[in-house]
Design an enzyme around this catalytic site. Structure first.
Site, mmCIF file in Angstrom:
data_model
loop_
_atom_site.group_PDB
_atom_site.id
_atom_site.type_symbol
_atom_site.label_atom_id
_atom_site.label_comp_id
_atom_site.label_asym_id
_atom_site.label_seq_id
_atom_site.Cartn_x
_atom_site.Cartn_y
_atom_site.Cartn_z
ATOM 1 N N ASP A 37 -26.232 -5.302 19.471
ATOM 2 C CA ASP A 37 -25.538 -6.354 18.723
ATOM 3 C C ASP A 37 -26.517 -7.279 18.022
ATOM 4 O O ASP A 37 -27.693 -7.337 18.368
ATOM 5 C CB ASP A 37 -24.716 -7.214 19.687
ATOM 6 C CG ASP A 37 -23.414 -6.557 20.074
ATOM 7 O OD1 ASP A 37 -23.018 -5.599 19.399
ATOM 8 O OD2 ASP A 37 -22.793 -7.009 21.044
ATOM 9 N N LYS A 59 -22.625 -8.190 14.582
ATOM 10 C CA LYS A 59 -21.409 -8.851 14.084
ATOM 11 C C LYS A 59 -21.660 -10.334 14.028
ATOM 12 O O LYS A 59 -22.296 -10.891 14.896
ATOM 13 C CB LYS A 59 -20.240 -8.627 15.056
ATOM 14 C CG LYS A 59 -19.590 -7.309 14.946
ATOM 15 C CD LYS A 59 -18.436 -7.221 15.912
ATOM 16 C CE LYS A 59 -18.931 -7.257 17.333
ATOM 17 N NZ LYS A 59 -17.909 -7.080 18.336
ATOM 18 N N ASP A 92 -23.780 -11.437 28.711
ATOM 19 C CA ASP A 92 -23.120 -10.542 29.668
ATOM 20 C C ASP A 92 -22.018 -9.778 28.926
ATOM 21 O O ASP A 92 -21.260 -10.386 28.166
ATOM 22 C CB ASP A 92 -22.499 -11.378 30.801
ATOM 23 C CG ASP A 92 -21.824 -10.489 31.817
ATOM 24 O OD1 ASP A 92 -22.508 -10.013 32.726
ATOM 25 O OD2 ASP A 92 -20.599 -10.242 31.687
ATOM 26 N N MET A 173 -18.890 -19.784 20.784
ATOM 27 C CA MET A 173 -18.441 -19.643 19.392
ATOM 28 C C MET A 173 -17.685 -20.893 18.942
ATOM 29 O O MET A 173 -16.633 -20.810 18.303
ATOM 30 C CB MET A 173 -17.533 -18.402 19.236
ATOM 31 C CG MET A 173 -18.250 -17.114 19.526
ATOM 32 S SD MET A 173 -17.128 -15.729 19.723
ATOM 33 C CE MET A 173 -16.622 -15.886 21.410
HETATM 34 C C1 LIG Z 1 -19.561 -13.239 20.973
HETATM 35 S S1 LIG Z 1 -20.136 -14.475 22.071
HETATM 36 C C2 LIG Z 1 -21.089 -13.464 23.120
HETATM 37 C C3 LIG Z 1 -21.371 -14.093 24.441
HETATM 38 C C4 LIG Z 1 -22.229 -13.240 25.336
HETATM 39 N N1 LIG Z 1 -21.524 -12.041 25.723
HETATM 40 C C5 LIG Z 1 -22.704 -13.991 26.555
HETATM 41 O O1 LIG Z 1 -22.351 -13.632 27.671
HETATM 42 O O2 LIG Z 1 -23.465 -14.939 26.383
HETATM 43 C C6 LIG Z 1 -21.357 -15.259 21.074
HETATM 44 C C7 LIG Z 1 -21.509 -16.735 21.397
HETATM 45 O O3 LIG Z 1 -22.277 -16.917 22.570
HETATM 46 C C8 LIG Z 1 -23.049 -18.087 22.462
HETATM 47 N N2 LIG Z 1 -24.476 -17.719 22.540
HETATM 48 C C9 LIG Z 1 -24.989 -16.510 22.713
HETATM 49 N N3 LIG Z 1 -26.337 -16.554 22.810
HETATM 50 C C10 LIG Z 1 -26.667 -17.852 22.672
HETATM 51 C C11 LIG Z 1 -27.899 -18.558 22.681
HETATM 52 N N4 LIG Z 1 -29.065 -17.944 22.852
HETATM 53 N N5 LIG Z 1 -27.870 -19.904 22.494
HETATM 54 C C12 LIG Z 1 -26.697 -20.555 22.334
HETATM 55 N N6 LIG Z 1 -25.503 -19.936 22.332
HETATM 56 C C13 LIG Z 1 -25.486 -18.605 22.508
HETATM 57 C C14 LIG Z 1 -22.721 -18.730 21.122
HETATM 58 O O4 LIG Z 1 -21.659 -19.647 21.338
HETATM 59 C C15 LIG Z 1 -22.265 -17.525 20.344
HETATM 60 O O5 LIG Z 1 -21.427 -17.904 19.260
#
Ligand SMILES: C[S@@+](CC[C@H](N)C(=O)[O-])C[C@H]1O[C@@H](n2cnc3c(N)ncnc32)[C@H](O)[C@@H]1O
Length: 267
Positions: A37, A59, A92, A173
């Protein structure tokens, strides 16, 4: 049952490559192909040995590079061709990662799989920004919510149940609908003065952090020109951010030193 192909759905964690699990790193080293991703960091991609194929299915909110159905199809077809696939997902796989949908697609085609958890961004951003998700006397409950619905549907959440001053609220998000979320929370009774934070690119050397109050959060984020990925954390625990910080300040000191050095070189 197709005995040949196998899919490991693997959580890559929030960005810092050293936050990957030992199992995740081992699987990367023995895969035939890695399907990853957008939120998988370059440092993590560098752990994939040369010679292993990589497929990006990145995405972005509002810009779906590869639709989910097509991602499912790619993985299923690779597995049917007998490949050992690592499906690498940010954080995750089962936390706002659509991991469940991908596993359902695999099951539909009798493809063998495993799921390897990763550190979710809420945990990573919490630790690396000095904000414990729970703290005795401050927060008895943690709520993980999405600030964005699929296909840009209106954000229709039960704000009355979410606006709890004894809990920590973590919004994934959350940028695009932040004004609506803030307004709805205050309307539902959460004090406007509730401490609130935004953490961009958490756990990486690009991490930025704002610490403010709920009613100022949107302006503060705009002032810092924050862009996704951003994690929003709201609740009393945010008031500990400076006291418990161990990462952000050293990062900022390093940035300052680097800019002094650069200025000296330019003189
Ligand atoms: C589609 S979700 C995926 C979440 C992912 N599966 C997880 O467990 O962290 C994507 C969102 O996760 C958050 N996110 C992911 N990585 C991040 C990071 N390094 N710093 C801040 N927010 C993060 C943001 O809010 C982003 O828009």
């Amino acid at each position: 049952m197709n005995k040949q192909g196998f899919v490991s759905l693997v959580g890559a964690g929030p960005g810092d490559a050293e936050l990957m699990t030992v199992k995740a790193v081992r699987l990367l080293q023995h895969a035939d192909v890695v399907v990853y991703d957008r939120l998988v960091s370059a440092d993590i991609l560098n752990l994939i040995p040369k010679g292993i194929s990589r497929i990006s299915v990145g995405k972005e909110v509002g810009k779906h590079c590869v639709p989910q159905a097509q991602i499912n199809e790619i993985i299923v077809n690779l597995a049917k061709a007998g490949r050992k696939i690592v499906r690498l997902k940010g954080g995750d796989p089962y936390m706002f990662g659509r991991g469940g949908e991908e596993v359902l697609a695999l099951k539909e085609h009798d493809i063998a799989f495993e799921v390897v958890p990763g550190i979710t961004a809420a945990s990573g951003c919490s630790s690396y920004s000095g904000i414990p998700l729970t703290h005795r006397g401050m927060s008895r409950r943690v709520q993980f919510i999405t600030g964005h619905f699929n296909d840009n549907e209106p954000l229709d959440l039960n704000w009355q149940s979410i606006a709890d001053p004894d809990s920590t609220l973590v919004i994934y998000m959350g940028l695009s609908n932040l004004p609506l979320a803030v307004h709805s929370l205050i309307d539902a009774g959460l004090p406007a003065s509730t401490p609130a934070a935004a953490v961009q690119n958490g756990t990486t050397e690009l991490q930025q952090r704002v610490i403010t109050t709920l009613d100022q959060l949107n302006d503060a984020i705009h002032q810092k020109r924050m862009k996704a990925p951003v994690m929003i954390i709201i609740g009393e625990v945010v008031s500990l951010a400076d006291e418990l910080d161990w990462f952000q300040q050293s990062l900022e000191n390093k940035r300052l030193e680097d800019s002094y050095e650069q200025n000296a070189l330019n003189r």
